[in-house]
Design an enzyme around this catalytic site. Structure first.
Site, mmCIF file in Angstrom:
data_model
loop_
_atom_site.group_PDB
_atom_site.id
_atom_site.type_symbol
_atom_site.label_atom_id
_atom_site.label_comp_id
_atom_site.label_asym_id
_atom_site.label_seq_id
_atom_site.Cartn_x
_atom_site.Cartn_y
_atom_site.Cartn_z
ATOM 1 C CG ASP A 80 113.822 -10.503 19.725
ATOM 2 O OD1 ASP A 80 113.363 -11.498 19.139
ATOM 3 O OD2 ASP A 80 114.626 -10.578 20.678
ATOM 4 C CG HIS A 81 110.413 -12.653 21.361
ATOM 5 N ND1 HIS A 81 109.834 -13.895 21.173
ATOM 6 C CD2 HIS A 81 111.749 -12.850 21.395
ATOM 7 C CE1 HIS A 81 110.799 -14.801 21.104
ATOM 8 N NE2 HIS A 81 111.962 -14.204 21.222
ATOM 9 C CG HIS A 187 113.855 -16.677 25.538
ATOM 10 N ND1 HIS A 187 114.650 -15.955 24.681
ATOM 11 C CD2 HIS A 187 112.712 -16.924 24.865
ATOM 12 C CE1 HIS A 187 114.007 -15.773 23.533
ATOM 13 N NE2 HIS A 187 112.835 -16.359 23.613
ATOM 14 N N GLY A 188 117.275 -17.161 28.450
ATOM 15 C CA GLY A 188 117.890 -16.962 29.757
ATOM 16 C C GLY A 188 119.027 -17.931 30.014
ATOM 17 N N GLY A 217 117.425 -17.706 22.453
ATOM 18 C CA GLY A 217 117.916 -18.204 23.741
ATOM 19 C C GLY A 217 119.361 -18.640 23.680
ATOM 20 N N GLY A 218 120.191 -17.867 22.987
ATOM 21 C CA GLY A 218 121.587 -18.270 22.790
ATOM 22 C C GLY A 218 122.446 -18.216 24.047
ATOM 23 C CG ASN A 240 118.534 -9.670 25.629
ATOM 24 O OD1 ASN A 240 119.350 -8.833 25.992
ATOM 25 N ND2 ASN A 240 117.243 -9.431 25.635
#
Ligand code: 13P
Length: 289
Positions: A80-81, A187-188, A217-218, A240
Site C-alpha cells: 500500500d502506498h 485519509h484519516g 481513506g475509508g 486503516n
C-alpha cells in the site's frame, strides 16, 4: 483458487467491494482474518512502507501466503502506498499480489513515467513467475496519514479531486490495473466528521476509465456513502485509522484495568478482538451481507 483480479471482477459484477485493511503486526492480521473467515469473504491485507518496515517485508508475505495455502482462503497482500520504483519492486519480488505506486506528489508527466515503469515491471515478473500481479495508482490528492485529524487535510479540496477525463488519460498512458481516485475521501478520521463522497464523480470516472476503482481513506465515511459508492463503481475499500483506534483503545483499557498483567498474549487479546469487530462490521457492509 481464483486470482485477486478475478475476485475483483466478481465484486464488480456482484456490486460489492473487497475490504482492504492495513497491518503492522501479527495481531492485526489475526483480527482481520478472523473477521473475514466468519463472513467467508475475500480480503486484502495492506502494508504501507512504514508498516512493512515494522512487520517485516518477508515476514508478512510468508504469513499471508501461508494462510492462503493452508486454509485455501482468498487472502491477498498489497504493498500500500509505496513511493519509489525500488520499494514496489522489492515488495513484488517478495511475492506480494499487488502494489500501489503513489506518485501523486510528482508532476503528472513524472507520475506517469514512474507508474508505467512499475506496471511494466509487474508484467514481466508476472510472466516470469506465472503470477497475476496488479498495479494500482492514485490520481488526485486525499491527504496522507491514517490518523485522527482536526480538520480536512491541507491541500484537499474540490480542485484536487480526480477529473474523469484525467482519469481516462492516466489509465491509458500508464496501463494500471486499478485506479484510486479522489472523490471526497480523505485519509484519516476527521474529528468533526469526514466529508461526503461525490457519488456522481465516482460514476463518471468508472464509466470512462475502464478499470476497477479503489476507495482509499475509508475510515470515518458514512455507511450510506459506502453503499452508494459501491453501487457507483467502487470495488475495493481501504480501512486503516479505524482499526488503529480500536487496537489502541482496547489495549489502553485492558492495561488500565489490569496494570499487573505482563503476558502479551493476554493484554493483546482484547486488541485483536476489537480489530475483528471493526473489520467484521465493515466487511458485512461492503459485501452487502
Ligand atoms: P483510512 O486510514 O482513512 O482508513 O485510510 C486507509 C487507506 O486508505 C490506506 O491506504
Amino acid at each position: 483458487m481464483k486470482t485477486l483480479r478475478e475476485y475483483i471482477s466478481e465484486a464488480e459484477v456482484k456490486k460489492v467491494a473487497i475490504g482492504h485493511f492495513n497491518v503492522s503486526n501479527i495481531e492485526a492480521l489475526h483480527g482481520i482474518y478472523n473477521a473475514a473467515k466468519k463472513l467467508n469473504v475475500p480480503v486484502i491485507i495492506g502494508v504501507s512502507e512504514g508498516e512493512e518496515d515494522f512487520i517485516g517485508r518477508d515476514e508478512v508475505a510468508v504469513l499471508v501466503k501461508m494462510i492462503r495455502e493452508r486454509d485455501n482462503y482468498p487472502i491477498f497482500l498489497n504493498a500500500d502506498h509505496h513511493y519509489t520504483f525500488e520499494s514496489v519492486k522489492s515488495a513484488l519480488d517478495t511475492g506480494y499480489d499487488a502494489a500501489i505506486i503513489d506518485a501523486v506528489k510528482l508532476p503528472l508527466a513524472e507520475n506517469i513515467i514512474l507508474t508505467k515503469k512499475c506496471v511494466d515491471y509487474a508484467k514481466i515478473l508476472s510472466q516470469k513467475e506465472g503470477r497475476d500481479i496488479l498495479v494500482e495508482a492514485e490520481l488526485g490528492f486525499i491527504g496522507q496519514s491514517s490518523k485522527l485529524l482536526d480538520s480536512v487535510p491541507e491541500g484537499v479540496s474540490e480542485a484536487t479531486m480526480t477529473k474523469p477525463e484525467d482519469a481516462k488519460t492516466f489509465v491509458e498512458q500508464t496501463g494500471i490495473n486499478l485506479l484510486a481516485p479522489s472523490v471526497g475521501n480523505v485519509h484519516g478520521v476527521v474529528k468533526g466528521g469526514n466529508p461526503r463522497l461525490d457519488i456522481e464523480r465516482i460514476k463518471e470516472i468508472k464509466n470512462v476509465c475502464g478499470v476497477p476503482l479503489v476507495l482509499h481513506g475509508g475510515s470515518g465515511i458514512a455507511d450510506v456513502d459506502f453503499t452508494n459508492a459501491i453501487k457507483a463503481g467502487i470495488s475495493i475499500i481501504h480501512i486503516n485509522t479505524e482499526i488503529r483506534v480500536a487496537y489502541k483503545e482496547a489495549l489502553e483499557k485492558y492495561l488500565k484495568e489490569n496494570p499487573n498483567e505482563i503476558a502479551p498474549y493476554k493484554f493483546l487479546k482484547p486488541a485483536v478482538d476489537a480489530i475483528e469487530q471493526v473489520v467484521y462490521n465493515r466487511l458485512k457492509l461492503f459485501n452487502n451481507l
